[in-house]
Write an enzyme that holds these catalytic residues in place. Structure first.
Site, short mmCIF file in Angstrom:
data_model
loop_
_atom_site.label_atom_id
_atom_site.label_comp_id
_atom_site.label_asym_id
_atom_site.label_seq_id
_atom_site.Cartn_x
_atom_site.Cartn_y
_atom_site.Cartn_z
N ARG A 757 -20.72 13.50 -105.34
CA ARG A 757 -20.60 12.33 -106.21
C ARG A 757 -21.31 11.11 -105.62
NH1 ARG A 757 -14.62 10.92 -107.21
NH2 ARG A 757 -15.66 9.50 -108.65
N GLU A 861 -13.06 11.77 -99.79
CA GLU A 861 -14.39 11.17 -99.93
C GLU A 861 -14.31 9.69 -100.26
OE1 GLU A 861 -13.28 11.51 -104.08
OE2 GLU A 861 -12.93 12.72 -102.30
N ASP A 862 -13.26 9.27 -100.98
CA ASP A 862 -13.10 7.86 -101.30
C ASP A 862 -12.72 7.06 -100.06
OD1 ASP A 862 -10.74 9.19 -101.08
OD2 ASP A 862 -9.89 8.49 -102.97
#
Length: 948
Positions: A757, A861-862
């Site tokens: 992403r 991932e955030d």
């Protein structure tokens, strides 16, 4: 006039009764007309005519016929006796007389009595008021109908006249509008002409003052180009005298040709690890070319030479001949760079007393008469040849102060010790009066031992190695012990002393560079004693931000100086040293890229654009217009006013790159990459087109907004949507994507990874990226408000769901917390804006260990993106609106609902802290809402005005 004759038997009984009363009314049915009422005298005359069977109308030709009938009747009866006829005539005359005289009088009397008894309003034969004669009921109805029709006709006439007047006025207005439209068309045409002229004038001015640069025709030099005449002295070589700029235009892209180590004689003698690491670095560089005819720079690897008793090193004269035999040396070696990479503290000065002509030299060891300032460069040693540094073994940057205030471990070589015995050290007063001594090492030893014996601070100084010292150059302090042992001591040291060689002619040495590298690696702040030393890339790196440079005569003030530095300054220097080590010295790829970047920056060539991930689009079909979620239709307290509708505009990429190269040299080399520039050796075009737009991206993008029914108007500021399809299976053929009025690109990925992403997809053409999960619901006003806030702080993450980290005292570790709190340190990228620049950093610059952790847990991932941005900017994210979580009724089970979700995030935070060496997240109590959030305004006041 017309007369009508009738037979006696044709007179109705009704007429006879009316004649007896002295009043007769005839209705002529055939003519459709009613006769008028006659007077009594006229009735008497009518009675006489009726007896004769004829009705006489005066002025009619029928009167003669009636007279003839009467006379004919007398003649026709000539056969009868005359007396009888006379008697009968007399009787008839008498009866006629009686009827004509008495009957009218009786009728008149009778009718007069009726009129007087009925009153004036009910008179039948008397004079009527106002001359109206119609008194019968059906006549009155007809009169009323006539009056009503007349009145309606008058109203219709008045209305018709009014409409005619309105039509006339509208026709006048139409004519006026036509004239106004014609005038407006003329004005518009004039404005278009003015705009066209203005644009033309603007282009002319831009062409005069800031011409648009385009790729020029490439002029390739001749293979037998003799070059320029060599300088009078080798020491006089500088870029403007020894470098051929004609081979390196600004738009050339900086092509570099690297000689194969097997193409020259001493290539076989090179250290195998150095050759292998060098070859690996060449493959990963975007500047290396296989075509030597277009090369701007030629690189020759000359060391480190693998020592072997059977193959002694070549003499300087033989080495010069071998260099001149290179195929593209062109007599003087211009635009050549000779690279010598050291792996040991004792490195042969392979090019000492060798005339390199116009070729530049990059190595770790230089003597003063050998080094050409501004032309040659001091490079760092190659410590990690083929291995990546283990970030888990790197100590944390906090606490700021460690066990030892400073440490030093080293031993002088015998040649220097014997030279000092011949001339005993002088006092500082004697040094000020006469010439300074050849070396201050003995005074440094005495002063440092005195500080250690004072026990004011815990320090560690050892001037004699426990084991055999490492080989080193004369007058240089040799390293003690193995590298692992030295690192263990430096991990508990706040400062690490680096004593420069006693010989001032030795301006750079591999031993000092090795000490500097090890100190930066473990977070010990280097203290270099000796201001004559030249550190790696000193012409570009501002070492004063990470290293303390102290002249040797100030050795007695060193203790006071080190104790006076504040914790904030210590942490800043340690962080800057970590940045320099990771960027320029940690791996063979970074060393090779830094060497190329140093040359490229010196000749002012912009960096090549960083590569973008090609988006392999999956064919898809668009369905019906996206509907509006009833739960999200309410705009709440956000009233944003009119939405911007300006079209996207392009940014001049090349000119901006040149600005970074020409004006921001020191900021580029001495600051962490942001905002917004990368490391100088990392190619990047930092400016992207369409600044006023954003592009939705993420694992999914579900546009939900109120007010436009999914027609796309709610995304007037968006340029497109990129859906990252992480599933290994493609979407089903019957899947219909919503038609939101924007292009939707469904990207197929090679593997299922949450890191996808944040890849810099080439389909993303904007600076701003709205990263949003497929189960997140955002209203139109929330998206627009978040985008407006991001434009005010483009270097930070701006989003909606806030989280924070906390320290667990019991377990001595960090925890991830999603509870409601008055402060936060993270904004999750499930619904947040960030700059595309951070997508490059996340994918290509951030340590690979973090991305591997994300793939292992399919999580975090955030958090990794928040760590990265906070580490780069040293600023917290910005939360907008009061939204803390997102509800998704009807959505399938999400990853965050797993029981192990929070446990994995705890592990991620602690692992990321180890990789970065400290906790980069910062707390904030700042939240952004609209200006009129929960503001009560009078009804006569408007809530929002035009957004500027």
């Amino acid at each position: 006039m017309i007369s009508f004759c009738h037979e006696k038997d044709e007179i109705s009984f009704y007429q006879e009764s009316q004649l007896k009363q002295g009043h007769t009314i005839y209705e002529l049915q055939k003519r459709g007309k009613t006769e008028s009422v006659y007077s009594t005298d006229e009735v008497a005359l009518w009675q006489l005519n009726l007896l004769n069977g004829c009705i006489h109308v005066s002025g009619s030709e029928e009167s003669d016929s009636c007279t003839m009938q009467r006379s004919g009747g007398i003649v026709g009866n000539s056969g009868q006796p005359w007396v009888l006829r006379r008697v009968r005539l007399t009787w008839l005359s008498f009866m006629l007389f009686f009827i004509l005289v008495f009957f009218p009088l009786i009728a008149h009397y009778y009718l007069t009595t009726i009129d007087e008894a009925g009153g004036p309003d009910k008179r039948i034969f008397g004079p009527r008021p106002g001359g109206e004669l119609c008194e019968a009921k059906h006549v009155q109805d007809l009169c009323r109908i006539r009056e009503s029709v007349s009145e309606e006709l008058l109203q219709l006439e008045a209305k018709r006249q009014e409409l005619n007047g309105e039509i006339a006025r509208l026709n006048l207005r139409i004519e006026a509008c036509k004239r106004s439209i014609d005038s407006a068309k003329q004005d518009l045409l004039q404005l278009k002409n003015v705009i066209s002229q203005t644009e033309h004038s603007y282009k002319e001015l831009m062409a005069q003052n800031q011409p648009k640069l385009s790729l020029p025709v490439r002029l390739l030099p001749d293979k037998d180009d003799p070059g320029y005449p060599p300088p009078k002295s080798v020491q006089n070589c500088r870029l403007h005298t020894c470098f051929d700029y004609a081979r390196c235009p600004l738009t050339s892209g900086f092509p570099v040709y690297v000689y194969d180590t097997g193409s020259y004689p001493w290539g076989e003698k090179l250290d195998p690890l150095v050759k292998q690491a060098f070859a690996s670095s060449i493959k990963s560089s975007v500047y290396v070319t296989d075509n030597p005819n277009i090369a701007c720079l030629y690189i020759v690897l000359v060391g480190e030479i693998h020592e072997s008793p059977s193959s002694p090193p070549a003499s300087p004269l033989d080495l010069e001949k071998q260099l001149k035999a290179l195929p593209y040396w062109r007599l003087d070696g211009h635009n050549h760079l000779l690279v010598h990479l050291s792996r040991k503290s004792l490195t042969q000065n392979f090019l000492y007393n060798v005339s390199t002509g116009r070729a530049a030299v990059a190595q770790s060891t230089f003597f003063e008469h050998q080094f050409r300032e501004g032309f040659d460069m001091v490079v760092s040693p190659l410590v990690h040849a083929l291995s990546e540094p283990n970030f888990l073994e790197v100590p944390p940057q906090v606490p700021v102060k460690r066990k030892y205030l400073f440490t030093f471990q080293g031993e002088k070589v015998e040649s220097l010790r014997s030279s000092l015995l011949e001339a005993p050290p002088q006092s500082f007063e004697e040094e000020m009066e006469g010439d300074p001594p050849a070396d201050y090492d003995d005074r440094i030893i005495g002063t440092l031992k005195a500080v250690q014996d004072s026990h004011l601070d815990q320090v560690l100084v050892e001037f004699t190695c426990k084991n055999q010292p490492k080989p080193s150059l004369p007058t240089e302090w040799a390293l003690c012990g193995e590298r692992e042992d030295r690192l263990e001591v430096l991990k508990v040291s706040t400062f690490a002393l680096v004593i420069s060689p006693g010989d001032v002619q030795l301006v750079a040495s591999a031993g000092c560079s090795m000490r500097l590298f090890e100190a930066l690696e473990v977070g010990a702040i280097p203290v270099v004693l000796g201001d004559h030393s030249k550190l790696p890339y000193h012409h570009l790196i501002r070492w004063s931000e990470a290293v303390i440079m102290v002249p040797k005569p100030r050795i007695t003030e060193l203790h006071f100086l080190l104790r006076s530095i504040s914790d904030n300054d210590l942490l800043a220097m340690r962080r800057q040293g970590r940045f320099l080590w990771e960027t320029y010295f940690s791996t063979s790829e970074s060393i090779f890229s830094t060497i190329l970047a140093s040359v490229r920056t010196s000749i002012q060539i912009p960096a090549a654009p960083i590569r973008e991930e090609p988006a392999q689009e999956i064919p898809h079909k668009a369905g019906k217009l996206a509907g509006t979620d009833a739960n999200m239709a309410d705009n709440g307290d956000l009233d944003l006013g009119p939405v911007e509708v300006e079209p996207p505009y392009a940014s001049p990429r090349f000119l901006r790159n040149f600005t970074y190269t020409a004006a921001d040299v020191y900021r580029t080399w001495n600051r962490a990459p942001g905002p917004f520039h990368l490391f100088p050796h990392t190619p990047l075009d930092p400016v992207l087109p369409s600044e006023a737009k954003f592009l939705g991206s993420g694992t999914g993008f579900r546009p939900i907004g109120g007010g436009s029914g999914g027609s796309g108007k709610e995304f007037q500021a968006a340029l497109g949507v990129v859906v990252v399809w992480n599933s290994p299976k493609p979407p089903s053929d019957d899947l219909l994507w919503p038609d939101i009025g924007l292009p939707i690109v469904v990207v197929h990925t090679e593997k299922n990874s949450l890191n996808n992403r944040f890849l810099p997809w080439d389909a993303v053409e904007t600076e701003a990226i709205l990263s949003i999960d497929d189960d997140a619901h955002l209203r139109h006003d929330e998206i627009m408000f978040g985008f407006r806030v991001w434009r005010e702080a483009r270097d930070r993450i701006v989003g909606f769901p806030g989280r924070f980290h906390a320290w667990d005292v019991n377990h001595q570790s960090w925890l991830y917390n999603s509870n409601y709190s008055c402060e936060l340190s993270m904004v999750l990228t499930g619904a947040a804006f960030f700059h595309k620049y951070y997508a490059y950093l996340y994918s290509y610059v951030m340590p690979q260990a973090i991305r591997d952790m994300v793939d292992e847990y399919i999580n975090c991932e955030d958090i990794a993106m928040n760590f990265l941005v906070s580490h780069i900017t040293r600023k917290p994210p910005i939360k907008v609106t009061s939204r803390w979580t997102f509800r998704c009724p009807g959505c399938p089970q999400a990853l965050s609902h797993d029981d192990s979700h929070f446990h994995e995030r705890h592990k991620c935070i602690n692992f990321f802290v180890k990789v970065y060496g400290y906790m980069p997240l910062l707390y904030t109590q700042f939240r952004v809402d609209s200006v009129l959030f929960k503001t009560r305004l009078p009804h006569d006041k408007t809530k929002c005005f035009k957004f500027i």
